[in-house]
Structures are given as C-alpha cells and as structure tokens.
Design a protein around this motif. Structure first.
Motif, PDB file in Angstrom:
ATOM      1  N   GLU A 123       0.885  -1.025   0.256  1.00  0.00           N
ATOM      2  CA  GLU A 123      -0.173   0.378   0.211  1.00  0.00           C
ATOM      3  C   GLU A 123       0.846   1.091  -0.322  1.00  0.00           C
ATOM      4  O   GLU A 123       1.610   1.256   0.567  1.00  0.00           O
ATOM      5  N   THR A 124       0.463   1.476  -1.300  1.00  0.00           N
ATOM      6  CA  THR A 124       1.658   3.291  -0.725  1.00  0.00           C
ATOM      7  C   THR A 124       0.403   4.391  -0.309  1.00  0.00           C
ATOM      8  O   THR A 124      -1.241   4.710  -0.320  1.00  0.00           O
ATOM      9  N   ILE A 125       1.192   5.035   0.625  1.00  0.00           N
ATOM     10  CA  ILE A 125       0.526   6.034   2.003  1.00  0.00           C
ATOM     11  C   ILE A 125       0.905   7.627   1.641  1.00  0.00           C
ATOM     12  O   ILE A 125       2.325   7.682   1.952  1.00  0.00           O
ATOM     13  N   LYS A 126       0.530   8.307   1.973  1.00  0.00           N
ATOM     14  CA  LYS A 126       1.238   9.689   0.852  1.00  0.00           C
ATOM     15  C   LYS A 126       0.915  10.687   2.584  1.00  0.00           C
ATOM     16  O   LYS A 126       0.012  10.464   3.684  1.00  0.00           O
ATOM     17  N   GLU A 127       2.821  10.874   2.367  1.00  0.00           N
ATOM     18  CA  GLU A 127       2.216  11.526   4.147  1.00  0.00           C
ATOM     19  C   GLU A 127       3.616  12.809   3.280  1.00  0.00           C
ATOM     20  O   GLU A 127       4.257  13.115   3.191  1.00  0.00           O
ATOM     21  N   GLY A 128       2.467  13.817   3.297  1.00  0.00           N
ATOM     22  CA  GLY A 128       2.751  15.579   3.325  1.00  0.00           C
ATOM     23  C   GLY A 128       3.239  15.279   1.548  1.00  0.00           C
ATOM     24  O   GLY A 128       2.385  15.189   0.899  1.00  0.00           O
TER      25      GLY A 128
END
Length: 150
Positions: A123-128
């Motif tokens: 899973e790709t999780i966006k952080e900023g």
C-alpha cells in the motif's frame, strides 16, 4: 548517436530536443518539457509535457517505459540498475535502458549491493509531499531478479 540541442538556457522548461550526427532533428524541441540526457546512444530520459512523467526513450524517440521518480528526478543507478514502471508495476533497467528485471512488483526499493527489497502486495501511503510503502510481505531479490530464499 543523437546529440542534445538546447534553447538559450539549460534549465527545465526551456526547449530542448535531439539531433542526429548529421544535424537532423530526431526529436523536436517542443515534444518534451525537458531532456535529462544530453546524448542518446541507446537510451535517453525525458520529461513529458502534460503529466511531468519521466520517460525512457530510444534513439528513434520510441517511449519504452516510465522512469521511477526519486528526489524529483530520475531514479539513481544503484548496483547498475534503476527502477522503471510499466502497467503500474515496478521493475529495473540498466544504464543502457535494457530491462533486466521485468516490472512485476507493487513496491520496489533501490538496490543496496546485491539485493533489493520488493513486495507484490503493498500500500502506498501519502505523508505530506512524500509517500511510504506498507506491506506485510516484503522479500529480497538479487540483481538478476531471483528471489532470495531464507
């Protein structure tokens, strides 16, 4: 061999394209937003105008695959390979643009020495402005694409 032709300034967004050794235009200056490579023997890297995607192209201007973006530019060559994207999957190519490990991973890190950490399900999780990959099933591969068995 194809040589780089640039506009007045060598900066992103200034018209640039490629000429062959006779000075004939092979890839017109308006076709891409930016050319990362100044010469194409077998392979070059350009930035697409509309999407900002980085593309690997051959001497004829044929688009081969997308180049994985890293630090706002093309992925770094590590252990002789860099990451590419085809059909939403990540694989690896060498400095000549030849695909060495076919794109089949959902997530794939750069090589560190002889090994890279990859996952077929992540899973790709966006952080900023950045992102992280999360997976319960990471494994290592070698530079020839073989899975490392424990």
């Amino acid at each position: 061999m194809i040589k780089f032709h640039e506009g007045e300034f060598d900066e992103i967004g200034v018209s640039s394209g490629y000429l062959n050794s006779n000075g004939d235009t092979i890839i017109p200056a308006e076709k891409y937003y930016y050319c990362y490579t100044d010469t194409i023997r077998n392979f070059g890297i350009v930035m697409e105008n509309k999407t900002g995607k980085l593309l690997g192209i051959d001497q004829n201007g044929t688009e081969l695959y997308e180049i994985f973006k890293y630090d706002n530019g093309p992925d770094y060559l590590k252990s002789g390979l860099f990451r590419i994207i085809k059909n939403g999957k990540i694989g690896y190519a060498n400095s000549n643009g030849k695909i060495i490990i076919e794109p089949k991973f959902d997530c794939a890190y750069q090589f560190k020495g002889e090994y890279a950490l990859v996952s077929d399900n992540c899973e790709t999780i966006k952080e900023g402005e950045n992102f992280i990959w999360k997976s319960e099933k990471w494994y290592q591969i070698t530079t020839d694409g073989k899975r490392v068995e424990k």
